[in-house]
Design an enzyme around this catalytic site. Structure first.
Site, PDB file in Angstrom:
ATOM      1  N   CYS A   2      42.240  45.923  42.260  1.00  0.00           N
ATOM      2  CA  CYS A   2      43.514  46.602  42.484  1.00  0.00           C
ATOM      3  C   CYS A   2      44.313  45.912  43.594  1.00  0.00           C
ATOM      4  O   CYS A   2      43.781  45.138  44.370  1.00  0.00           O
ATOM      5  CB  CYS A   2      43.262  48.048  42.891  1.00  0.00           C
ATOM      6  SG  CYS A   2      42.260  48.958  41.724  1.00  0.00           S
ATOM      7  N   ARG A  27      46.530  39.535  40.435  1.00  0.00           N
ATOM      8  CA  ARG A  27      45.169  40.071  40.603  1.00  0.00           C
ATOM      9  C   ARG A  27      44.672  40.733  39.329  1.00  0.00           C
ATOM     10  O   ARG A  27      43.503  41.071  39.197  1.00  0.00           O
ATOM     11  CB  ARG A  27      45.164  41.068  41.759  1.00  0.00           C
ATOM     12  CG  ARG A  27      45.545  40.469  43.099  1.00  0.00           C
ATOM     13  CD  ARG A  27      46.007  41.532  44.097  1.00  0.00           C
ATOM     14  NE  ARG A  27      44.935  42.351  44.589  1.00  0.00           N
ATOM     15  CZ  ARG A  27      44.209  42.067  45.682  1.00  0.00           C
ATOM     16  NH1 ARG A  27      44.449  40.964  46.340  1.00  0.00           N
ATOM     17  NH2 ARG A  27      43.256  42.873  46.098  1.00  0.00           N
ATOM     18  N   TRP A  71      43.368  48.100  38.554  1.00  0.00           N
ATOM     19  CA  TRP A  71      42.473  47.439  37.608  1.00  0.00           C
ATOM     20  C   TRP A  71      41.349  48.439  37.408  1.00  0.00           C
ATOM     21  O   TRP A  71      40.541  48.671  38.311  1.00  0.00           O
ATOM     22  CB  TRP A  71      41.961  46.122  38.199  1.00  0.00           C
ATOM     23  CG  TRP A  71      41.183  45.278  37.260  1.00  0.00           C
ATOM     24  CD1 TRP A  71      41.622  44.692  36.106  1.00  0.00           C
ATOM     25  CD2 TRP A  71      39.804  44.896  37.376  1.00  0.00           C
ATOM     26  NE1 TRP A  71      40.619  43.972  35.518  1.00  0.00           N
ATOM     27  CE2 TRP A  71      39.505  44.073  36.258  1.00  0.00           C
ATOM     28  CE3 TRP A  71      38.814  45.146  38.301  1.00  0.00           C
ATOM     29  CZ2 TRP A  71      38.238  43.514  36.059  1.00  0.00           C
ATOM     30  CZ3 TRP A  71      37.555  44.598  38.116  1.00  0.00           C
ATOM     31  CH2 TRP A  71      37.269  43.786  36.995  1.00  0.00           C
ATOM     32  N   ASN A  97      41.897  50.501  47.017  1.00  0.00           N
ATOM     33  CA  ASN A  97      41.240  49.403  46.311  1.00  0.00           C
ATOM     34  C   ASN A  97      39.785  49.439  46.731  1.00  0.00           C
ATOM     35  O   ASN A  97      39.479  49.411  47.927  1.00  0.00           O
ATOM     36  CB  ASN A  97      41.857  48.049  46.687  1.00  0.00           C
ATOM     37  CG  ASN A  97      41.128  46.900  45.978  1.00  0.00           C
ATOM     38  OD1 ASN A  97      40.583  47.071  44.903  1.00  0.00           O
ATOM     39  ND2 ASN A  97      41.111  45.738  46.617  1.00  0.00           N
ATOM     40  N   GLY A  98      38.885  49.555  45.759  1.00  0.00           N
ATOM     41  CA  GLY A  98      37.454  49.619  46.074  1.00  0.00           C
ATOM     42  C   GLY A  98      36.779  50.613  45.149  1.00  0.00           C
ATOM     43  O   GLY A  98      37.356  51.056  44.157  1.00  0.00           O
ATOM     44  N   GLU A 467      31.945  24.595  33.140  1.00  0.00           N
ATOM     45  CA  GLU A 467      33.270  24.944  33.669  1.00  0.00           C
ATOM     46  C   GLU A 467      34.341  24.777  32.598  1.00  0.00           C
ATOM     47  O   GLU A 467      35.231  25.607  32.452  1.00  0.00           O
ATOM     48  CB  GLU A 467      33.577  24.096  34.892  1.00  0.00           C
ATOM     49  CG  GLU A 467      34.959  24.278  35.480  1.00  0.00           C
ATOM     50  CD  GLU A 467      35.277  25.709  35.899  1.00  0.00           C
ATOM     51  OE1 GLU A 467      34.349  26.554  35.985  1.00  0.00           O
ATOM     52  OE2 GLU A 467      36.465  26.007  36.104  1.00  0.00           O
ATOM     53  N   LYS A 471      36.768  27.816  31.372  1.00  0.00           N
ATOM     54  CA  LYS A 471      38.227  27.728  31.377  1.00  0.00           C
ATOM     55  C   LYS A 471      38.788  28.057  29.991  1.00  0.00           C
ATOM     56  O   LYS A 471      39.718  28.833  29.845  1.00  0.00           O
ATOM     57  CB  LYS A 471      38.682  26.319  31.789  1.00  0.00           C
ATOM     58  CG  LYS A 471      38.536  25.998  33.249  1.00  0.00           C
ATOM     59  CD  LYS A 471      39.565  26.652  34.149  1.00  0.00           C
ATOM     60  CE  LYS A 471      39.172  27.891  34.865  1.00  0.00           C
ATOM     61  NZ  LYS A 471      37.967  28.023  35.574  1.00  0.00           N
ATOM     62  N   GLU A 474      38.386  31.787  29.217  1.00  0.00           N
ATOM     63  CA  GLU A 474      39.192  32.684  30.064  1.00  0.00           C
ATOM     64  C   GLU A 474      40.634  32.760  29.598  1.00  0.00           C
ATOM     65  O   GLU A 474      41.248  33.811  29.596  1.00  0.00           O
ATOM     66  CB  GLU A 474      39.233  32.131  31.496  1.00  0.00           C
ATOM     67  CG  GLU A 474      38.112  32.437  32.384  1.00  0.00           C
ATOM     68  CD  GLU A 474      38.444  32.045  33.811  1.00  0.00           C
ATOM     69  OE1 GLU A 474      38.748  32.939  34.593  1.00  0.00           O
ATOM     70  OE2 GLU A 474      38.400  30.850  34.109  1.00  0.00           O
ATOM     71  N   HIS A 490      17.805  22.246  20.488  1.00  0.00           N
ATOM     72  CA  HIS A 490      16.741  23.263  20.559  1.00  0.00           C
ATOM     73  C   HIS A 490      17.268  24.628  20.149  1.00  0.00           C
ATOM     74  O   HIS A 490      17.010  25.638  20.810  1.00  0.00           O
ATOM     75  CB  HIS A 490      16.187  23.319  21.990  1.00  0.00           C
ATOM     76  CG  HIS A 490      15.559  22.033  22.432  1.00  0.00           C
ATOM     77  ND1 HIS A 490      14.412  21.512  21.864  1.00  0.00           N
ATOM     78  CD2 HIS A 490      15.964  21.115  23.348  1.00  0.00           C
ATOM     79  CE1 HIS A 490      14.111  20.364  22.431  1.00  0.00           C
ATOM     80  NE2 HIS A 490      15.035  20.092  23.345  1.00  0.00           N
ATOM     81  N   LYS A 589      41.648  38.331  39.550  1.00  0.00           N
ATOM     82  CA  LYS A 589      41.552  37.095  40.311  1.00  0.00           C
ATOM     83  C   LYS A 589      40.339  37.110  41.230  1.00  0.00           C
ATOM     84  O   LYS A 589      39.660  36.119  41.392  1.00  0.00           O
ATOM     85  CB  LYS A 589      42.818  36.869  41.159  1.00  0.00           C
ATOM     86  CG  LYS A 589      42.789  35.587  41.967  1.00  0.00           C
ATOM     87  CD  LYS A 589      42.627  34.359  41.059  1.00  0.00           C
ATOM     88  CE  LYS A 589      42.522  33.068  41.843  1.00  0.00           C
ATOM     89  NZ  LYS A 589      42.139  31.927  40.970  1.00  0.00           N
TER      90      LYS A 589
HETATM   91  C1  AGP Z   1      37.154  31.343  37.388  1.00  0.00           C
HETATM   92  O1  AGP Z   1      38.231  30.774  36.671  1.00  0.00           O
HETATM   93  C2  AGP Z   1      37.227  32.841  37.414  1.00  0.00           C
HETATM   94  N1  AGP Z   1      38.473  33.297  37.894  1.00  0.00           N
HETATM   95  C3  AGP Z   1      36.018  33.467  38.074  1.00  0.00           C
HETATM   96  O2  AGP Z   1      34.848  33.009  37.425  1.00  0.00           O
HETATM   97  C4  AGP Z   1      35.846  33.178  39.583  1.00  0.00           C
HETATM   98  O3  AGP Z   1      35.507  31.840  39.778  1.00  0.00           O
HETATM   99  C5  AGP Z   1      34.707  34.055  40.122  1.00  0.00           C
HETATM  100  O4  AGP Z   1      35.074  35.402  39.982  1.00  0.00           O
HETATM  101  C6  AGP Z   1      34.353  33.765  41.580  1.00  0.00           C
HETATM  102  O5  AGP Z   1      35.488  34.010  42.389  1.00  0.00           O
HETATM  103  P1  AGP Z   1      35.430  33.538  43.935  1.00  0.00           P
HETATM  104  O6  AGP Z   1      35.343  32.049  43.933  1.00  0.00           O
HETATM  105  O7  AGP Z   1      36.711  34.060  44.526  1.00  0.00           O
HETATM  106  O8  AGP Z   1      34.213  34.166  44.539  1.00  0.00           O
END
Ligand code: AGP
Length: 594
Positions: A2, A27, A71, A97-98, A467, A471, A474, A490, A589
């Site tokens: 949030c 976010r 969120w 937020n939390g 990675e 990407k 996501e 395998h 984020k």
């Molecule tokens: C990566 O593109 C994502 N946004 C997500 O995996 C992110 O890397 C992960 O949540 C860790 O975030 P941080 O590096 O802020 O701890």
């Protein structure tokens, strides 16, 4: 995660709140709302985007107010569950937020005393608790309410008729922006940069009284002066600057980010400054923990350190380590977290400290919770990363890892000089990848029609494959898996075929021959194959259906070059599929909840 904002001062609060909320959209959220503070409180909220809510409202007078982007955690996205939440009288409003872990017990108790709830959220217990303690002093009522709370929070509370914001934080970030006869509160810096660059970072346990004329912070009841920081970022840094998406802008910022992060650690005479206190035993017994993309950086860090320093490195997924990880005695602990607020990563930091470790953090956010828990901090200089998909922050993490390793590299001086020279040239090599954007875009157009894709690599390019797959997942919503190239036979070979393309990362190092074997095996099973190959190794690419050519660099730096190519591949595949890209569905984020 949030986003919360607050304003009190000399302006009409409504436009200020919406402007601040718009800067927190990155976010990720599913609903939003504001509350304007006057002799009464007016709450306007819905399961809509910030712009839509702003357009739907008439001007509402008020020189103070609070706002929220939600969120969803407890309770589905809906108007009723959107923040701000109020007590029964409607005279107290709160944004949060939390996660309040004991909310059900508190809610049941409040209901038993006549309180009527309007939502399914954990947050709504807060205004009801505050009302139950309120006897004319909002700050005291908030403090007593928080004493009943278990869990994490960053909150702003207001009560009708009192021109003040009461704010508090525990395990969720909260900053105060200092203005001229006005003050701001927000979850993150970009929200307030239009108005001020003067920022106070609240610490866990802080409660602050914010009025138009001043800020008073108390920690565990005692008055405390938190340092004021001047933010170096510009609003432009946090805006698109002409790019269609933040993600593309941030991919293109990477040459500058590498230079800025390098500049942080290259001493005047060009030697690597000690970025970790050598007194801490250097990199012996290094344990690295992280989540998501940062975990992939940690895996590459393992290859870098083991290859250059020739000491074993242990890498852990923070979310797993918190429940079943053992801390080897005498570990040197490193946690990598771009936001510095990821709940799983923070929990790992606390576990490592409890085990007696010195904890080093690599983070991109000054004043983040991780930067305050850590014993030592390496700041990456990527600037604000707005797109949910981590790109430039990841590359800057790799640069920080190179600088951690180089001072301890077990190589002769000539080799060390060559490595440092190549690292200095990395911005130019990355720019060459970016200059090949149009060709990569064509590959992405073809890839965009598929629903399942494999990424494979060996050695340091195995985490690059992970990675690249993350990407693509996501931002394009294509199901993608990163795999160690030797593992595909395998089991996953069963999935190969015309509808299952493979992106293979070829290196010209000791893994080259084995990768060629893997590619031939894959081609025999009819999967379309895109090879990422270095200049001069085009022959290897001819085995594939098509090849993405990248500049040749020392193999220890190949993860940087290959990752940038895969970032562009993911971006353009998502663009081809008409995805939102910067704010993907269901994602945030920074994941500040477990
Ligand atoms: C990566 O593109 C994502 N946004 C997500 O995996 C992110 O890397 C992960 O949540 C860790 O975030 P941080 O590096 O802020 O701890």
């Amino acid at each position: 995660m949030c986003g919360i904002v607050g304003y009190i001062g000399r302006r009409q609060a409504q436009p200020v709140l919406f402007n601040c909320l718009s800067k927190l959209e990155y976010r990720g959220y599913d609903s939003c709302g504001i509350a304007l503070l006057g002799d009464s409180i007016q709450v306007c909220k819905d399961e809509v985007r910030v712009k839509a809510l702003e357009k739907a409202l008439p001007p509402i007078a008020g020189l103070a107010g609070i706002g929220h982007t939600r969120w969803a955690t407890h309770g589905e996205p809906s108007r009723a569950n959107a923040h701000p939440h109020c007590d029964c009288t409607g005279r107290i409003a709160v944004v949060h937020n939390g996660v309040i872990s004991n909310f059900q017990r508190l809610k049941d108790k409040l209901i038993s005393t006549g309180h009527v709830f309007a939502s399914e959220t954990d947050t709504e217990v807060l205004p009801h608790l505050i009302e139950s303690y309120y006897q004319g002093d909002l700050e005291e009522a908030v403090e007593r309410s928080l004493a009943d709370i278990e869990g994490s929070y960053a909150i702003i509370a207001v009560v009708a008729g009192e021109a003040k914001l009461v704010v508090a934080r525990k395990d969720s970030p909260l900053i105060i922006g200092i203005g001229d006869r006005e003050n701001f509160v927000a979850s993150d810096v970009p929200a307030i940069l239009d108005y001020t660059s003067r920022v106070v970072y609240l610490e866990d346990g802080d409660i602050a009284l914010v009025t138009a004329d001043g800020v008073r912070v108390r920690e565990n009841g005692a008055r405390i002066d938190r340092a004021e920081h001047l933010i170096q970022w510009s609003v432009a840094d946090a805006q698109k600057s002409g790019y269609e998406h933040f993600m593309l802008k941030e991919i293109h910022e990477q040459p500058r980010v590498i230079r800025d992060t390098l500049r942080e650690y290259i001493s005047a005479d060009g030697l690597a400054a000690e970025v970790i206190p050598s007194g801490e035993g250097g990199l012996e017994n290094m344990l690295i923990a992280a989540c998501g993309t940062s975990y992939h950086a940690a895996l590459i860090g393992k290859y870098i350190i083991e290859q250059l320093v020739r000491v074993p490195v242990k890498v852990e997924l923070a979310s797993e380590f918190n429940y079943c990880g053992q801390v080897p005695p005498g570990s040197n602990a490193l946690v990598i977290t771009q936001s510095g607020e990821t709940a799983d990563a923070l929990k790992t930091m606390k576990k490592l400290k409890e085990a007696g470790c010195q904890v080093l953090a690599i983070t991109n956010v000054v004043g983040s919770t991780a930067s305050r828990i850590a014993d030592h901090v390496i700041y990456t200089r990527a600037g604000p990363e707005i797109s949910v998909a981590a790109t430039k922050s990841f590359i800057s993490q790799l640069v920080a890892l190179y600088w951690m390793a180089l001072p301890h590299a077990r190589v002769d001086l000539r080799t060390l000089d060559e490595l440092i020279m190549e690292l200095r040239q990395l911005p130019a090599r990355v720019q060459e990848v970016l200059d090949n954007e149009a060709a990569i875009r064509e590959h992405a157009r073809r890839l965009a029609r598929f629903n399942d894709v494999f990424f494979i690599g060996r050695g340091a390019n195995y985490p690059v494959a992970l990675e690249g797959a993350l990407k693509l997942k996501e931002v394009s919503y294509i199901h993608a898996e990163g795999y160690a190239a030797g593992e595909l036979k395998h089991g996953p070979f069963a999935l190969l075929g015309a509808e299952a393309p493979v992106v293979a990362i070829l290196a010209s190092d000791h893994t080259g021959e084995a990768m060629l074997t893997s590619i031939k095996e894959i081609r025999a099973r009819k999967s379309p194959l895109i090879a990422v190959v270095e200049e001069g190794n085009e022959a290897a690419g001819e085995i594939a259906d098509s090849a993405i050519i990248v500049p040749r660099v020392n193999q220890v730096f190949s993860p940087v070059i290959n990752t940038v190519a895969l970032q562009l591949l993911a971006y353009y595949a998502a663009r081809e599929r008409g995805c939102p890209i910067d704010f993907p569905r269901n994602l945030a984020k920074s994941v500040t909840v477990e």
